[in-house]
Design a protein around this motif. Structure first.
Motif, PDB file in Angstrom:
ATOM      1  N   ARG A  65     -77.695 -12.489 -33.260  1.00  0.00           N
ATOM      2  CA  ARG A  65     -76.969 -13.244 -32.827  1.00  0.00           C
ATOM      3  C   ARG A  65     -76.550 -13.927 -35.094  1.00  0.00           C
ATOM      4  NH1 ARG A  65     -78.627 -12.475 -29.088  1.00  0.00           N
ATOM      5  NH2 ARG A  65     -76.510 -11.666 -28.915  1.00  0.00           N
ATOM      6  N   SER A  66     -77.340 -13.904 -35.625  1.00  0.00           N
ATOM      7  CA  SER A  66     -76.921 -14.213 -37.131  1.00  0.00           C
ATOM      8  C   SER A  66     -75.729 -12.670 -37.364  1.00  0.00           C
ATOM      9  CB  SER A  66     -77.701 -13.561 -37.745  1.00  0.00           C
ATOM     10  OG  SER A  66     -77.400 -13.096 -38.885  1.00  0.00           O
ATOM     11  N   ARG A  67     -75.475 -11.999 -37.255  1.00  0.00           N
ATOM     12  CA  ARG A  67     -74.807 -10.725 -37.116  1.00  0.00           C
ATOM     13  C   ARG A  67     -73.431 -10.873 -36.521  1.00  0.00           C
ATOM     14  NH1 ARG A  67     -73.060  -5.666 -35.524  1.00  0.00           N
ATOM     15  NH2 ARG A  67     -71.918  -4.098 -37.274  1.00  0.00           N
ATOM     16  N   GLY A  68     -73.732 -11.459 -35.018  1.00  0.00           N
ATOM     17  CA  GLY A  68     -72.351 -11.325 -34.023  1.00  0.00           C
ATOM     18  C   GLY A  68     -72.069 -13.031 -33.886  1.00  0.00           C
ATOM     19  N   LEU A  69     -72.264 -14.136 -34.738  1.00  0.00           N
ATOM     20  CA  LEU A  69     -72.069 -15.289 -34.500  1.00  0.00           C
ATOM     21  C   LEU A  69     -71.847 -15.833 -35.859  1.00  0.00           C
ATOM     22  CD1 LEU A  69     -71.620 -17.760 -32.647  1.00  0.00           C
ATOM     23  CD2 LEU A  69     -73.860 -18.329 -32.778  1.00  0.00           C
ATOM     24  N   THR A  70     -73.349 -16.074 -36.175  1.00  0.00           N
ATOM     25  CA  THR A  70     -73.564 -16.294 -37.832  1.00  0.00           C
ATOM     26  C   THR A  70     -72.181 -16.549 -38.185  1.00  0.00           C
ATOM     27  OG1 THR A  70     -75.725 -17.563 -37.017  1.00  0.00           O
ATOM     28  CG2 THR A  70     -75.523 -17.677 -39.869  1.00  0.00           C
ATOM     29  N   ASN A  71     -72.808 -14.873 -38.779  1.00  0.00           N
ATOM     30  CA  ASN A  71     -71.490 -14.725 -39.821  1.00  0.00           C
ATOM     31  C   ASN A  71     -70.622 -14.578 -40.032  1.00  0.00           C
ATOM     32  OD1 ASN A  71     -74.161 -13.528 -41.925  1.00  0.00           O
ATOM     33  ND2 ASN A  71     -73.516 -11.848 -41.321  1.00  0.00           N
ATOM     34  N   GLU A  72     -69.801 -14.723 -38.569  1.00  0.00           N
ATOM     35  CA  GLU A  72     -68.602 -14.508 -38.529  1.00  0.00           C
ATOM     36  C   GLU A  72     -68.182 -15.749 -38.407  1.00  0.00           C
ATOM     37  OE1 GLU A  72     -66.355 -11.778 -37.019  1.00  0.00           O
ATOM     38  OE2 GLU A  72     -67.587 -10.763 -38.272  1.00  0.00           O
ATOM     39  N   LEU A  73     -68.531 -16.616 -37.676  1.00  0.00           N
ATOM     40  CA  LEU A  73     -68.304 -18.079 -38.151  1.00  0.00           C
ATOM     41  C   LEU A  73     -68.661 -18.646 -39.915  1.00  0.00           C
ATOM     42  CD1 LEU A  73     -69.892 -20.394 -35.334  1.00  0.00           C
ATOM     43  CD2 LEU A  73     -68.437 -19.883 -35.693  1.00  0.00           C
ATOM     44  N   MET A  74     -68.944 -18.294 -40.543  1.00  0.00           N
ATOM     45  CA  MET A  74     -69.682 -18.659 -42.370  1.00  0.00           C
ATOM     46  C   MET A  74     -68.396 -18.093 -42.964  1.00  0.00           C
ATOM     47  SD  MET A  74     -71.236 -21.732 -41.713  1.00  0.00           S
ATOM     48  CE  MET A  74     -71.395 -21.266 -43.679  1.00  0.00           C
ATOM     49  N   GLN A  75     -67.707 -16.614 -41.724  1.00  0.00           N
ATOM     50  CA  GLN A  75     -67.089 -15.932 -42.996  1.00  0.00           C
ATOM     51  C   GLN A  75     -67.280 -14.853 -43.895  1.00  0.00           C
ATOM     52  OE1 GLN A  75     -63.220 -18.364 -44.756  1.00  0.00           O
ATOM     53  NE2 GLN A  75     -63.641 -20.122 -43.405  1.00  0.00           N
ATOM     54  N   VAL A  76     -69.044 -14.455 -43.795  1.00  0.00           N
ATOM     55  CA  VAL A  76     -69.385 -13.898 -44.549  1.00  0.00           C
ATOM     56  C   VAL A  76     -69.251 -12.823 -43.514  1.00  0.00           C
ATOM     57  CG1 VAL A  76     -71.489 -11.961 -44.795  1.00  0.00           C
ATOM     58  CG2 VAL A  76     -72.026 -15.281 -44.582  1.00  0.00           C
ATOM     59  N   THR A  77     -68.488 -12.469 -42.588  1.00  0.00           N
ATOM     60  CA  THR A  77     -68.038 -10.904 -42.342  1.00  0.00           C
ATOM     61  C   THR A  77     -66.616 -10.911 -41.209  1.00  0.00           C
ATOM     62  OG1 THR A  77     -69.345 -11.015 -40.198  1.00  0.00           O
ATOM     63  CG2 THR A  77     -69.935  -9.215 -42.550  1.00  0.00           C
ATOM     64  N   ASN A 437     -77.311 -20.585 -41.148  1.00  0.00           N
ATOM     65  CA  ASN A 437     -76.199 -21.069 -42.023  1.00  0.00           C
ATOM     66  C   ASN A 437     -75.400 -21.646 -41.284  1.00  0.00           C
ATOM     67  OD1 ASN A 437     -77.087 -19.924 -44.378  1.00  0.00           O
ATOM     68  ND2 ASN A 437     -76.063 -18.037 -44.260  1.00  0.00           N
ATOM     69  N   TRP A 438     -74.696 -21.527 -39.970  1.00  0.00           N
ATOM     70  CA  TRP A 438     -74.291 -22.876 -39.419  1.00  0.00           C
ATOM     71  C   TRP A 438     -74.521 -23.752 -39.031  1.00  0.00           C
ATOM     72  CZ3 TRP A 438     -74.278 -21.973 -33.023  1.00  0.00           C
ATOM     73  CH2 TRP A 438     -73.223 -22.592 -32.774  1.00  0.00           C
ATOM     74  N   ALA A 439     -75.579 -23.885 -38.950  1.00  0.00           N
ATOM     75  CA  ALA A 439     -76.369 -25.158 -38.864  1.00  0.00           C
ATOM     76  C   ALA A 439     -75.848 -25.944 -39.928  1.00  0.00           C
ATOM     77  CB  ALA A 439     -77.907 -25.452 -38.369  1.00  0.00           C
ATOM     78  N   GLU A 440     -76.791 -25.354 -41.054  1.00  0.00           N
ATOM     79  CA  GLU A 440     -76.592 -26.447 -42.097  1.00  0.00           C
ATOM     80  C   GLU A 440     -74.791 -26.876 -42.335  1.00  0.00           C
ATOM     81  OE1 GLU A 440     -79.470 -27.317 -44.938  1.00  0.00           O
ATOM     82  OE2 GLU A 440     -79.639 -27.160 -42.425  1.00  0.00           O
ATOM     83  N   TYR A 441     -74.022 -25.546 -42.592  1.00  0.00           N
ATOM     84  CA  TYR A 441     -72.489 -26.255 -41.656  1.00  0.00           C
ATOM     85  C   TYR A 441     -72.150 -27.431 -41.464  1.00  0.00           C
ATOM     86  CZ  TYR A 441     -67.616 -26.021 -42.803  1.00  0.00           C
ATOM     87  OH  TYR A 441     -66.332 -26.267 -42.769  1.00  0.00           O
ATOM     88  N   ARG A 442     -73.030 -27.376 -40.291  1.00  0.00           N
ATOM     89  CA  ARG A 442     -72.680 -28.866 -39.138  1.00  0.00           C
ATOM     90  C   ARG A 442     -72.692 -29.533 -39.990  1.00  0.00           C
ATOM     91  NH1 ARG A 442     -74.439 -26.940 -34.218  1.00  0.00           N
ATOM     92  NH2 ARG A 442     -75.634 -25.120 -35.053  1.00  0.00           N
ATOM     93  N   ARG A 443     -74.638 -30.038 -40.627  1.00  0.00           N
ATOM     94  CA  ARG A 443     -74.987 -30.810 -40.930  1.00  0.00           C
ATOM     95  C   ARG A 443     -74.250 -31.615 -42.041  1.00  0.00           C
ATOM     96  NH1 ARG A 443     -79.322 -32.322 -44.715  1.00  0.00           N
ATOM     97  NH2 ARG A 443     -79.886 -29.808 -45.034  1.00  0.00           N
ATOM     98  N   THR A 444     -74.087 -30.614 -43.214  1.00  0.00           N
ATOM     99  CA  THR A 444     -73.826 -30.558 -44.485  1.00  0.00           C
ATOM    100  C   THR A 444     -72.020 -30.634 -45.006  1.00  0.00           C
ATOM    101  OG1 THR A 444     -73.937 -29.042 -45.474  1.00  0.00           O
ATOM    102  CG2 THR A 444     -75.441 -30.586 -45.116  1.00  0.00           C
ATOM    103  N   GLY A 445     -71.583 -29.558 -43.945  1.00  0.00           N
ATOM    104  CA  GLY A 445     -70.094 -29.274 -44.868  1.00  0.00           C
ATOM    105  C   GLY A 445     -69.748 -28.404 -46.290  1.00  0.00           C
ATOM    106  N   TYR A 446     -71.242 -28.115 -46.255  1.00  0.00           N
ATOM    107  CA  TYR A 446     -70.768 -26.820 -47.272  1.00  0.00           C
ATOM    108  C   TYR A 446     -71.660 -25.763 -47.443  1.00  0.00           C
ATOM    109  CZ  TYR A 446     -70.324 -30.433 -49.946  1.00  0.00           C
ATOM    110  OH  TYR A 446     -69.641 -32.220 -50.925  1.00  0.00           O
ATOM    111  N   PRO A 447     -71.754 -24.528 -47.477  1.00  0.00           N
ATOM    112  CA  PRO A 447     -70.034 -24.439 -48.426  1.00  0.00           C
ATOM    113  C   PRO A 447     -69.018 -24.714 -47.822  1.00  0.00           C
ATOM    114  CG  PRO A 447     -71.173 -21.739 -48.010  1.00  0.00           C
ATOM    115  CD  PRO A 447     -72.184 -23.010 -46.846  1.00  0.00           C
ATOM    116  N   VAL A 448     -67.748 -25.484 -48.536  1.00  0.00           N
ATOM    117  CA  VAL A 448     -66.849 -25.157 -48.401  1.00  0.00           C
ATOM    118  C   VAL A 448     -65.863 -23.810 -48.005  1.00  0.00           C
ATOM    119  CG1 VAL A 448     -64.235 -26.114 -49.158  1.00  0.00           C
ATOM    120  CG2 VAL A 448     -66.253 -27.131 -49.345  1.00  0.00           C
ATOM    121  N   MET A 449     -65.602 -23.529 -46.900  1.00  0.00           N
ATOM    122  CA  MET A 449     -64.099 -22.773 -46.487  1.00  0.00           C
ATOM    123  C   MET A 449     -62.880 -22.943 -46.092  1.00  0.00           C
ATOM    124  SD  MET A 449     -67.312 -21.080 -43.990  1.00  0.00           S
ATOM    125  CE  MET A 449     -67.696 -22.080 -42.589  1.00  0.00           C
ATOM    126  N   PRO A 450     -62.684 -22.021 -46.590  1.00  0.00           N
ATOM    127  CA  PRO A 450     -60.404 -21.999 -46.146  1.00  0.00           C
ATOM    128  C   PRO A 450     -60.990 -22.205 -44.926  1.00  0.00           C
ATOM    129  CG  PRO A 450     -61.208 -19.966 -47.337  1.00  0.00           C
ATOM    130  CD  PRO A 450     -62.292 -20.086 -47.044  1.00  0.00           C
TER     131      PRO A 450
END
Length: 502
Positions: A65-77, A437-450
């Motif tokens: 899930r991290s590789r295929g979902l979270t990393n893609e949503l969070m612009q890691v990959t 990371n996806w959950a933290e972004y939804r909670r806080t809005g950080y890190p800011v992503m383009p």
């Protein structure tokens, strides 16, 4: 594996989806029942035979899930292999929901069987029974938290009960009620483990039987979930009181992870069954995902010493590609993730010391309990140092990084700037960790992503995944009741602890 192959071959056939949903929301498969049978004693296996398998299979599911979902949503990959159904573009098909839901619910049966069989298996050894029961409650909470944080309202109180009381179509429970029960479970686990003895090393791939560390992990998980609920007015009084007890007034009764060695991580050894699920990927498969530009640029800008552990250079330099690029304008492939990650023991992270320290930095910054500016700085510094050294860099490299003006703590910054600093470092501390990371972004809005021009879903970061088609087909009335309460089954419907979209 037979079950999962069947899912893949027939995922568009409702009859199979109905069957699968009934199995996963109700009871174990026939094969799992056979595996869970102890021919020498009781109907079900002793908890020590259930624990290791359930942990391994859950962490493998999380890594996928991290590789295929979270990393893609969070612009890691950014996966540039095809142009459609791209998660990094927020173009998420319903089929994406099936595997995580199925994998998590499947292992919940094993974790619940651990609890149910503990007293029966250790009648003469209540301290060992307490150990397995406490660990079971922690692991149930951990798995359920990932499910509800991914989908929102879910079957909880009556899930996985078909083999117990014949409940094949459980109701969906509200995320608020689920979280409140999480807190009860973790309090119970803390008490049980305080009166428990160590367990066999061979049963425990995380802590090698050390119950004191399991107790610390449970209370650290408690902090993670309390922070998720901390901005909800209806639970704020309980949350603030509990955080204060864990970190201050009753901290001796609530030990938490206090160094890198106590981090909860399934360290892959490379020897079956403790081999990373990524080791079977070919180089071509691994390189399908390119490094995201915002991820690479932030590491370079802050001169992060871990960059060479996570990425490989392209044409002599680290260079990422834009996530959310316009359809039909696929950029040339550039840096990819370092292939050493395929077998890295640290990729089995569950919850580490760096995250715990940075949680406390946020708690102090938000003044959820009385603190002072120096304490916030100390927790921030400790979290950063822990993360860098946990990945194998020296304390000198970690200190040099922390003294960088783009990283160093500055009390003169605005509240939002300081919060962004903390959450960015937590993003790095939890890198490659399930959905955190996806959950933290939804909670806080950080890190800011383009926001790239090719994003879909109205350029809104998905706030949840769709409920799986199998659940809709097998449990239609309770599915309908769930969306009537929570909201439409869309990628933009807010779950309980979310306050807004980003």
């Amino acid at each position: 594996m037979l079950l999962f192959n069947l899912i893949e071959m027939n995922k568009r056939k409702n009859i199979v989806l109905v069957f699968l949903a009934v199995i996963l929301l109700g009871a174990c498969t026939k094969d799992f029942k056979e595996l869970n049978t102890d021919p020498n004693s009781s109907e079900k296996a002793l908890p020590e035979y259930l624990m290791a398998r359930a942990i391994v299979e859950t962490v493998k599911n999380n890594m996928t899930r991290s590789r295929g979902l979270t990393n893609e949503l969070m612009q890691v990959t950014v996966n540039t292999l095809v142009e459609t159904d791209r998660i990094f573009r927020y173009d998420i098909a319903n089929s994406v929901s099936e595997a995580p839901w199925n994998g998590w619910y499947l292992q919940l049966t094993n974790f619940k069987d651990m609890y149910d069989s503990a007293d029966k298996g250790y009648v003469a050894d209540p301290k060992k029974a307490n150990a397995f029961k406490g660990i079971s409650l922690i692991m149930q909470t951990w798995v359920y938290s990932m499910i509800t944080d991914t989908y929102g309202d879910i079957p909880y109180f009556n899930s996985n009960k078909a083999g117990v009381d014949g409940t094949y179509t459980p109701a969906f429970d509200t995320q608020k009620s689920i979280y409140l029960d999480f807190f009860d479970k973790l309090d119970s686990a803390n008490v049980m483990l305080a009166a428990a003895s160590n367990i066999p090393v061979t049963s425990d791939p995380v802590y090698k039987g050390n119950i004191a560390n399991w107790r610390k992990f449970g209370n650290s998980l408690y902090l993670r979930l309390l922070l998720r609920a901390s901005q909800k007015e209806e639970t704020s009084a309980f949350v603030l009181d509990k955080i204060q007890k864990i970190l201050d007034s009753e901290k001796s009764n609530y030990p938490i992870i206090s160094n890198n060695e106590e981090s909860a991580v399934l360290r892959w050894t490379g020897v079956a069954p403790y081999a990373s699920p990524f080791v079977t990927l070919t180089d071509a498969q691994w390189k399908q995902q390119k490094a995201g530009k915002v991820f690479v640029d932030s590491l370079l800008f802050k001169e992060d010493p871990c960059i060479d552990l996570w990425l490989v250079k392209s044409n002599g330099e680290y260079e990422g590609i834009e996530s959310g690029y316009t359809i039909g304008q696929t950029p040339e492939g550039r840096s990819t993730m370092n292939p050493i990650l395929k077998s890295s023991p640290l990729m089995g992270n569950i919850l580490n010391y760096g995250e715990v320290q940075l949680m406390q930095a946020e708690i102090g910054l938000r003044e959820l309990i009385p603190t002072n500016a120096s304490s916030v700085k100390n927790y921030y510094d400790s979290g950063v140092l822990a993360r860098v050294t946990w990945w194998g860099k020296s304390s000198v490299e970690a200190s040099t990084y922390l003294s960088n003006q783009r990283v160093v703590w500055n009390n003169n910054l605005s509240y939002e700037a300081k919060l962004e600093k903390v959450i960015y470092q937590k993003f790095l501390a939890t890198i490659f960790t399930d959905i955190q990371n996806w959950a933290e972004y939804r909670r806080t809005g950080y890190p800011v992503m383009p926001k790239g021009n090719g994003l879909m879903n109205d350029k809104i970061m998905p706030t949840r995944l769709y409920y799986p088609s199998s659940v809709q087909a097998a449990n239609p009335q309770n599915y309908a009741n769930a969306i009537a309460k929570q909201g439409p089954d869309l990628l933009t419907t807010l779950i309980w602890w979310e306050n807004h979209t980003f």
